[in-house]
Design an enzyme around this catalytic site. Structure first.
Site, mmCIF file in Angstrom:
data_model
loop_
_atom_site.group_PDB
_atom_site.id
_atom_site.type_symbol
_atom_site.label_atom_id
_atom_site.label_comp_id
_atom_site.label_asym_id
_atom_site.label_seq_id
_atom_site.Cartn_x
_atom_site.Cartn_y
_atom_site.Cartn_z
ATOM 1 C CE1 TYR A 115 13.879 30.642 7.602
ATOM 2 C CE2 TYR A 115 14.255 28.273 7.569
ATOM 3 C CZ TYR A 115 14.044 29.470 6.900
ATOM 4 O OH TYR A 115 13.996 29.472 5.537
ATOM 5 C CE LYS A 121 -0.378 -0.437 5.038
ATOM 6 N NZ LYS A 121 -1.240 -0.918 6.131
HETATM 7 C C1 LIG Z 1 -0.546 -1.979 6.802
HETATM 8 C C2 LIG Z 1 -1.149 -3.298 7.125
HETATM 9 C C3 LIG Z 1 -0.346 -4.446 7.181
HETATM 10 C C4 LIG Z 1 1.173 -4.398 7.114
HETATM 11 O O1 LIG Z 1 1.644 -3.921 8.347
HETATM 12 P P1 LIG Z 1 3.212 -3.803 8.684
HETATM 13 O O2 LIG Z 1 3.265 -3.341 10.094
HETATM 14 O O3 LIG Z 1 3.752 -2.765 7.759
HETATM 15 O O4 LIG Z 1 3.806 -5.119 8.460
HETATM 16 C C5 LIG Z 1 -0.977 -5.676 7.325
HETATM 17 N N1 LIG Z 1 -2.324 -5.754 7.477
HETATM 18 C C6 LIG Z 1 -3.112 -4.664 7.481
HETATM 19 C C7 LIG Z 1 -4.567 -4.822 7.687
HETATM 20 C C8 LIG Z 1 -2.555 -3.409 7.329
HETATM 21 O O5 LIG Z 1 -3.341 -2.318 7.362
#
Ligand SMILES: *Cc1c(COP(=O)(O)O)cnc(C)c1O
Length: 353
Positions: free
Chosen positions: A250, A35
């Site tokens: 800054y 994702k």
């Molecule tokens: C993002 C996600 C994962 C992967 O999680 P990681 O901590 O990056 O391994 C797996 N299952 C779901 C439902 C997620 O939202």
């Protein structure tokens, strides 16, 4: 060499992490989570590499991420692509056209899937204690034996897997087992990266690692089994010495007390670094960790002591010498956030090591 930050993605290291996780998963299938554009590293390149390494199922969050992934993999690579957002009503035709499998996470989505009719595979996401998305166990029970649905996976997600001793883990495991007993023939998946490291009973039929494929340790600290995949480096633009009593950057907060040699580097929060890394994070230069003093939009300054340094020398800001989890801890966040922020101005390149 362009004077800008560079993000190097080591696809061989990615493949090795995949194999490490797949070996740990034992008989369970390892389904990469790609994702958010493959955690900011490029979903297309990452997924093609993982397919070649043996991955056959993938997870994305959004429908359009799934559509993009399907195009990237093409018809020669018929992966199963699961969509964590589920089935947003009105999108069944798009999901079907791209051959995506929505993870139903709400009764409204179950209705939408029923309305979409047969030959429409779906996953069932049961909420076992995150209270964020997923069907309640009670509602799930009403779906057992429902012939208007074609479920292919039962899934839940752990809220505290990065804390192995957290009581919520066992509670969620028990609830998941109970949910599973209602669908004994359905493949089941509970663990993401951290859950996969909790032990065999957490792995069921499929595991869904994301961050550990991309270099994050499962328990929010570096793990020797996991390799760095992303390296961010940038060139020095200026080397200068700041005199005592002068201010740095800054605001009037940062006053220098003794002569301080600094290197000003062509990277900043526009390249995906966190601004709050100033005064907290480290950089790697000339074989040592150096304090990062300020992070501005385009420039950051590191203290370099007596090291020889000149414009054009490169400074590592994340990578094998500066583990993602150390950077995350220094900036009060998780490895996931450090990675996805890199999709900014930094120029990406892919290598095999
Ligand atoms: C993002 C996600 C994962 C992967 O999680 P990681 O901590 O990056 O391994 C797996 N299952 C779901 C439902 C997620 O939202």
């Amino acid at each position: 060499m362009p004077h800008r930050a560079r993000l190097t993605v080591d696809l061989s290291a990615l493949d090795r992490n995949y194999r490490t996780l797949a070996a740990l998963a034992g008989g369970a299938e390892t389904a990469p989570v790609v994702k958010a554009d493959g955690y900011g590293l490029g979903a297309r390149q990452v997924a093609l590499s993982l397919w070649a390494a043996g991955a056959r199922s993938f997870f994305v969050a959004r429908l359009d991420e799934g559509e993009g992934l399907r195009r990237a993999l093409g018809s020669a690579r018929p992966a199963r692509i699961f969509v964590l957002d589920g089935l947003v009503p009105g999108t069944a035709d798009r999901a079907r056209r791209s051959g995506l499998i929505p993870m139903l996470a709400d009764p409204v989505q179950v209705e939408a899937a029923r309305a979409a009719g047969g030959d429409f595979p779906v996953g069932l996401h049961v909420d076992t204690g995150m209270n964020r998305q997923g069907l309640t166990p009670e509602y799930l029970a009403t779906l057992a034996g429902d012939r208007r649905l074609e479920p292919v996976l039962l899934m839940s997600h752990l809220g505290s897997a990065a804390e192995p001793e957290a009581p919520r883990n066992r509670i969620q495991l028990d609830r998941f087992r109970r949910a599973r007993s209602l669908f004994p023939d359905l493949p089941a998946s509970l663990a993401a990266s951290a859950g996969l490291f909790l032990g065999p009973e957490w792995r069921f039929d499929m595991v869904r690692p994301g961050v550990s494929l991309f270099g994050g340790g499962p328990f929010e600290r570096p793990d020797p089994r996991i390799e760095a995949v992303a390296t961010l480096d940038a060139p020095i633009l200026y080397v200068r010495t700041v005199a005592p009593g002068e201010w740095l950057g800054y605001g009037s907060g940062l006053r220098v007390e003794e002569p301080t040699r600094i290197a000003v580097v062509a990277a900043g929060y526009a390249d995906g670094l966190l601004r709050r890394g100033g005064g907290r994070a480290s950089a790697w230069f000339a074989g040592a960790r150096r304090p990062v003093r300020i992070v501005n939009m385009d420039l950051l300054a590191i203290e370099i002591g007596e090291s020889p340094a000149k414009p054009g020398d490169r400074v590592e800001l994340m990578g094998p010498n500066l583990p993602l989890d150390d950077l995350a801890a220094a900036t009060d966040t998780v490895a996931h956030e450090c990675l996805v922020r890199l999709s900014g101005r930094a120029r990406r390149r892919y290598v095999r090591s």
